[in-house]
Scaffold this motif. Structure first.
Motif, PDB file in Angstrom:
ATOM      1  N   GLY A  57      96.277  14.910 100.476  1.00 58.27           N
ATOM      2  CA  GLY A  57      96.624  13.696 101.593  1.00 58.27           C
ATOM      3  C   GLY A  57      95.665  12.698 101.191  1.00 58.27           C
ATOM      4  O   GLY A  57      96.815  11.388 100.794  1.00 58.27           O
ATOM      5  N   ILE A  84     105.455   6.820 105.838  1.00 56.32           N
ATOM      6  CA  ILE A  84     105.225   7.849 105.849  1.00 56.32           C
ATOM      7  C   ILE A  84     103.929   8.688 104.959  1.00 56.32           C
ATOM      8  O   ILE A  84     103.595   8.905 105.162  1.00 56.32           O
ATOM      9  N   GLU A  85     104.030   7.902 103.584  1.00 52.30           N
ATOM     10  CA  GLU A  85     103.087   8.350 102.586  1.00 52.30           C
ATOM     11  C   GLU A  85     101.226   7.557 103.395  1.00 52.30           C
ATOM     12  O   GLU A  85     100.135   8.277 102.754  1.00 52.30           O
ATOM     13  N   ALA A 115      97.168  11.916 108.350  1.00 54.12           N
ATOM     14  CA  ALA A 115      97.966  13.100 109.040  1.00 54.12           C
ATOM     15  C   ALA A 115      97.053  14.318 107.891  1.00 54.12           C
ATOM     16  O   ALA A 115      96.968  15.289 108.421  1.00 54.12           O
ATOM     17  N   ILE A 116      97.702  14.217 106.921  1.00 55.82           N
ATOM     18  CA  ILE A 116      97.634  15.635 105.846  1.00 55.82           C
ATOM     19  C   ILE A 116      96.357  15.648 105.985  1.00 55.82           C
ATOM     20  O   ILE A 116      95.715  16.888 105.878  1.00 55.82           O
ATOM     21  N   GLY A 153     101.223   9.099 106.459  1.00 54.12           N
ATOM     22  CA  GLY A 153     101.296  11.168 106.473  1.00 54.12           C
ATOM     23  C   GLY A 153      99.919  11.692 105.645  1.00 54.12           C
ATOM     24  O   GLY A 153      99.661  13.051 105.594  1.00 54.12           O
ATOM     25  N   GLY A 169     100.233  17.921 111.645  1.00 53.67           N
ATOM     26  CA  GLY A 169     101.386  17.991 111.278  1.00 53.67           C
ATOM     27  C   GLY A 169     101.635  18.111 109.815  1.00 53.67           C
ATOM     28  O   GLY A 169     102.199  18.101 109.433  1.00 53.67           O
ATOM     29  N   THR A 170     100.683  18.648 109.117  1.00 53.20           N
ATOM     30  CA  THR A 170     100.652  19.767 108.158  1.00 53.20           C
ATOM     31  C   THR A 170     102.124  19.714 107.736  1.00 53.20           C
ATOM     32  O   THR A 170     102.412  19.401 106.452  1.00 53.20           O
ATOM     33  N   LEU A 229     108.378  15.999 104.645  1.00 55.32           N
ATOM     34  CA  LEU A 229     109.005  14.687 104.738  1.00 55.32           C
ATOM     35  C   LEU A 229     108.484  13.989 102.767  1.00 55.32           C
ATOM     36  O   LEU A 229     109.139  13.152 102.475  1.00 55.32           O
ATOM     37  N   LEU A 230     107.110  15.149 102.918  1.00 60.17           N
ATOM     38  CA  LEU A 230     106.316  14.166 101.654  1.00 60.17           C
ATOM     39  C   LEU A 230     107.423  14.841 100.640  1.00 60.17           C
ATOM     40  O   LEU A 230     107.735  14.150  99.110  1.00 60.17           O
ATOM     41  N   VAL A 239     104.584  16.523 107.368  1.00 60.39           N
ATOM     42  CA  VAL A 239     103.958  15.694 106.783  1.00 60.39           C
ATOM     43  C   VAL A 239     104.850  16.221 105.375  1.00 60.39           C
ATOM     44  O   VAL A 239     105.015  15.330 104.651  1.00 60.39           O
ATOM     45  N   SER A 240     104.215  17.565 104.896  1.00 57.53           N
ATOM     46  CA  SER A 240     104.961  17.960 103.615  1.00 57.53           C
ATOM     47  C   SER A 240     106.280  17.949 103.393  1.00 57.53           C
ATOM     48  O   SER A 240     106.532  17.775 101.719  1.00 57.53           O
TER      49      SER A 240
END
Length: 127
Positions: free
Chosen positions: A17, A55-56, A62-63, A59, A68-69, A75-76, A72-73
């Motif tokens: 994150g 997102i980066e 968030a990570i 996100g 929302g791990t 999306l990443l 988001v993971s």
């Protein structure tokens, strides 16, 4: 789940994150227009730099807190696939896509396993 495994996932989640948070922040601090120009030079729509940076940045945060791990993971992971195939593959493995590849692997691992230890998500789920 074994406590050592949970602690390992926590360390992985926080480090992962943090890396993305800093990368997203750098895109905004360095001028998002420059990133949009870079995207355009790769043949991508320049406006795609904006959602990628958000997102980066968001996100990554968030990570770190465990919100929302898995989502988001995912999306990443898509962002890493895009980076590898549009910007890094032609440079080869060393000095090219090796770091993006490990970030992709971490994203997929967190997508599949999640990370509940000291995570906001754990407040919303039952064990």
């Amino acid at each position: 789940m074994e406590r050592r495994y949970e602690i390992g996932l926590l360390l992985l989640r926080i480090t992962f994150g943090l890396i993305f948070f800093v990368h997203g922040l750098a895109k905004f601090q360095g001028g998002i227009e420059k990133t949009a120009g870079f995207f355009s030079s790769l043949g991508l729509p320049g406006f795609a730099a904006y959602p990628v940076a958000v997102i980066e940045l968001a996100g990554g945060l968030a990570i770190i807190v465990g919100l929302g791990t898995r989502i988001v993971s995912a999306l990443l992971a898509l962002i890493m696939l895009g980076a590898i195939f549009t910007a890094k593959l032609s440079a080869g493995f060393i000095g090219g896509y090796e770091l993006d590849l490990i970030l992709l692997a971490v994203a997929v691992h967190l997508l599949l396993s999640g990370s509940r230890f000291l995570a906001v998500d754990s407040l919303f789920t039952r064990r």
